[in-house]
Design a protein around this motif. Structure first.
Motif, PDB file in Angstrom:
ATOM      1  N   VAL A 219       0.855  -0.884   0.617  1.00  0.00           N
ATOM      2  CA  VAL A 219       0.149  -0.162   0.095  1.00  0.00           C
ATOM      3  C   VAL A 219       1.169   1.013  -0.213  1.00  0.00           C
ATOM      4  O   VAL A 219       0.229   2.164  -0.692  1.00  0.00           O
ATOM      5  CB  VAL A 219      -0.936  -0.039   1.122  1.00  0.00           C
ATOM      6  CG1 VAL A 219      -1.510   1.215   1.122  1.00  0.00           C
ATOM      7  CG2 VAL A 219      -2.003  -1.163   0.737  1.00  0.00           C
ATOM      8  N   GLN A 220       2.084   1.147   0.792  1.00  0.00           N
ATOM      9  CA  GLN A 220       3.043   2.375   1.553  1.00  0.00           C
ATOM     10  C   GLN A 220       3.202   2.483  -0.681  1.00  0.00           C
ATOM     11  O   GLN A 220       3.024   3.819  -1.115  1.00  0.00           O
ATOM     12  CB  GLN A 220       3.845   2.422   2.089  1.00  0.00           C
ATOM     13  CG  GLN A 220       4.470   3.390   2.048  1.00  0.00           C
ATOM     14  CD  GLN A 220       5.371   4.117   3.319  1.00  0.00           C
ATOM     15  OE1 GLN A 220       6.193   2.395   3.686  1.00  0.00           O
ATOM     16  NE2 GLN A 220       5.847   4.626   4.364  1.00  0.00           N
ATOM     17  N   LEU A 221       3.937   1.757  -1.375  1.00  0.00           N
ATOM     18  CA  LEU A 221       5.010   1.855  -2.296  1.00  0.00           C
ATOM     19  C   LEU A 221       3.709   2.232  -3.255  1.00  0.00           C
ATOM     20  O   LEU A 221       4.018   3.389  -4.055  1.00  0.00           O
ATOM     21  CB  LEU A 221       5.677   0.968  -2.667  1.00  0.00           C
ATOM     22  CG  LEU A 221       6.644   0.414  -2.389  1.00  0.00           C
ATOM     23  CD1 LEU A 221       7.475  -1.376  -2.235  1.00  0.00           C
ATOM     24  CD2 LEU A 221       7.203   1.240  -2.571  1.00  0.00           C
ATOM     25  N   ARG A 222       2.424   1.168  -3.201  1.00  0.00           N
ATOM     26  CA  ARG A 222       1.450   2.582  -4.531  1.00  0.00           C
ATOM     27  C   ARG A 222       1.161   3.624  -4.453  1.00  0.00           C
ATOM     28  O   ARG A 222       1.078   4.358  -4.936  1.00  0.00           O
ATOM     29  CB  ARG A 222       0.343   1.389  -4.003  1.00  0.00           C
ATOM     30  CG  ARG A 222       0.291   0.062  -5.227  1.00  0.00           C
ATOM     31  CD  ARG A 222      -1.114  -0.893  -5.343  1.00  0.00           C
ATOM     32  NE  ARG A 222      -1.867  -0.546  -3.950  1.00  0.00           N
ATOM     33  CZ  ARG A 222      -1.578  -2.456  -3.204  1.00  0.00           C
ATOM     34  NH1 ARG A 222      -0.342  -2.678  -4.219  1.00  0.00           N
ATOM     35  NH2 ARG A 222      -2.174  -2.059  -2.486  1.00  0.00           N
ATOM     36  N   ALA A 223       0.933   3.893  -2.952  1.00  0.00           N
ATOM     37  CA  ALA A 223       0.819   5.536  -2.533  1.00  0.00           C
ATOM     38  C   ALA A 223       1.894   6.351  -3.160  1.00  0.00           C
ATOM     39  O   ALA A 223       1.453   7.534  -3.051  1.00  0.00           O
ATOM     40  CB  ALA A 223       0.385   5.520  -0.721  1.00  0.00           C
TER      41      ALA A 223
ATOM     42  N   VAL B 185      -4.478   5.404   2.535  1.00  0.00           N
ATOM     43  CA  VAL B 185      -5.707   4.355   1.881  1.00  0.00           C
ATOM     44  C   VAL B 185      -4.450   4.221   0.704  1.00  0.00           C
ATOM     45  O   VAL B 185      -3.711   5.478  -0.112  1.00  0.00           O
ATOM     46  CB  VAL B 185      -6.060   5.034   2.011  1.00  0.00           C
ATOM     47  CG1 VAL B 185      -7.468   4.376   1.473  1.00  0.00           C
ATOM     48  CG2 VAL B 185      -6.917   5.569   3.634  1.00  0.00           C
ATOM     49  N   ASP B 186      -4.861   2.844   0.149  1.00  0.00           N
ATOM     50  CA  ASP B 186      -4.472   2.391  -0.936  1.00  0.00           C
ATOM     51  C   ASP B 186      -5.057   3.510  -1.999  1.00  0.00           C
ATOM     52  O   ASP B 186      -6.638   3.303  -2.077  1.00  0.00           O
ATOM     53  CB  ASP B 186      -4.985   0.832  -1.197  1.00  0.00           C
ATOM     54  CG  ASP B 186      -4.906   0.472  -2.723  1.00  0.00           C
ATOM     55  OD1 ASP B 186      -3.948   1.101  -3.319  1.00  0.00           O
ATOM     56  OD2 ASP B 186      -4.040  -0.568  -2.121  1.00  0.00           O
TER      57      ASP B 186
ATOM     58  N   HIS C  56     -13.126   3.623   3.987  1.00  0.00           N
ATOM     59  CA  HIS C  56     -11.371   2.814   4.812  1.00  0.00           C
ATOM     60  C   HIS C  56     -10.938   4.312   6.259  1.00  0.00           C
ATOM     61  O   HIS C  56     -10.852   4.178   6.947  1.00  0.00           O
ATOM     62  CB  HIS C  56     -10.598   2.563   4.108  1.00  0.00           C
ATOM     63  CG  HIS C  56     -11.052   1.008   3.500  1.00  0.00           C
ATOM     64  ND1 HIS C  56     -12.307   0.541   4.355  1.00  0.00           N
ATOM     65  CD2 HIS C  56     -11.160   1.049   1.767  1.00  0.00           C
ATOM     66  CE1 HIS C  56     -12.006  -0.745   3.062  1.00  0.00           C
ATOM     67  NE2 HIS C  56     -11.667   0.220   1.591  1.00  0.00           N
ATOM     68  N   GLY C  57     -10.717   5.524   5.238  1.00  0.00           N
ATOM     69  CA  GLY C  57     -10.225   6.620   5.782  1.00  0.00           C
ATOM     70  C   GLY C  57     -10.723   7.157   6.913  1.00  0.00           C
ATOM     71  O   GLY C  57      -9.816   6.978   7.754  1.00  0.00           O
TER      72      GLY C  57
ATOM     73  N   VAL D 112      -5.779  -2.182   3.067  1.00  0.00           N
ATOM     74  CA  VAL D 112      -6.070  -1.278   2.858  1.00  0.00           C
ATOM     75  C   VAL D 112      -5.838  -0.143   2.374  1.00  0.00           C
ATOM     76  O   VAL D 112      -6.406   0.797   2.289  1.00  0.00           O
ATOM     77  CB  VAL D 112      -7.868  -1.193   1.830  1.00  0.00           C
ATOM     78  CG1 VAL D 112      -8.077  -2.557   0.835  1.00  0.00           C
ATOM     79  CG2 VAL D 112      -8.657  -0.842   2.615  1.00  0.00           C
ATOM     80  N   GLY D 113      -5.267  -0.178   3.966  1.00  0.00           N
ATOM     81  CA  GLY D 113      -4.583   1.471   4.662  1.00  0.00           C
ATOM     82  C   GLY D 113      -4.168   1.144   5.568  1.00  0.00           C
ATOM     83  O   GLY D 113      -4.411   0.224   6.251  1.00  0.00           O
TER      84      GLY D 113
END
Length: 177
Positions: A22-26, A100-101, A109-110, A74-75
């Motif tokens: 998730v961190q890398l996608r964000a 959050v993704d 989710h947030g 997802v987050g």
């Protein structure tokens, strides 16, 4: 009516790969694909760092939380005492990470994750919370402002280790009464 299988809980070491992904996608969406490369990070390296951090937090009030859709991360968020020089470590907590993704935003989710952060900080005895937000991240700033957070006038600029760029941040805060 079928209820969605969503939740937020304290992160476990087994969540490390999901948090890293998730961190890398964000990061890739927020910055560019080159940031992770410049920092020398890939999925495996970042997952190992998260694994170690989750297995041995610096103290009991440092917590990582994960937002889940079914059993998929997802987050995530990280809470703990605020390390800011003007903070009272007994009273001021920090939401040090809140991600959050990108593909999972606008699904609640947030909001669940933010509420869990506030509940965790309150349970840990903090009366105020702070969060550093990138000055250009209007979406996150608006989300937090709508939830009752506001700027307190503090700002900072973080430079990457290579000296090739910097990120300007503003600090938001909220009372946790």
């Amino acid at each position: 009516m079928v209820a969605a299988d969503v939740s937020v809980r304290v992160a476990w070491p087994a969540d490390a790969a999901g948090i890293a992904a998730v961190q890398l996608r964000a990061w890739r969406e927020r910055y560019d694909d080159g940031l992770a490369a410049r920092l020398g990070l890939d999925d495996a390296t970042l997952a190992e760092a998260w694994q170690q951090s989750l297995a041995r937090p610096p103290e009991a009030r440092h917590r990582a939380l994960v937002a889940l859709a079914h059993d998929r991360v997802v987050g995530f968020a990280v809470t703990g005492p605020s390390p800011d020089p003007d903070a009272d470590p007994a009273a001021d907590g920090e939401m040090a990470e809140f991600t959050v993704d990108p593909a999972e935003q606008r699904a609640g989710h947030g909001s669940r994750l933010l509420q869990a952060c506030v509940d965790t900080l309150v349970a840990d005895g903090f009366g105020r919370a702070v969060c550093w937000v990138e000055a250009t991240d209007d979406v996150l700033r608006a989300f937090l402002t709508d939830a009752g957070w506001g700027p307190d006038g503090a700002s900072r600029e973080l430079a990457d280790e290579a000296g090739s760029g910097s990120v300007k941040q503003v600090r938001l805060h909220t009372a946790l009464a």
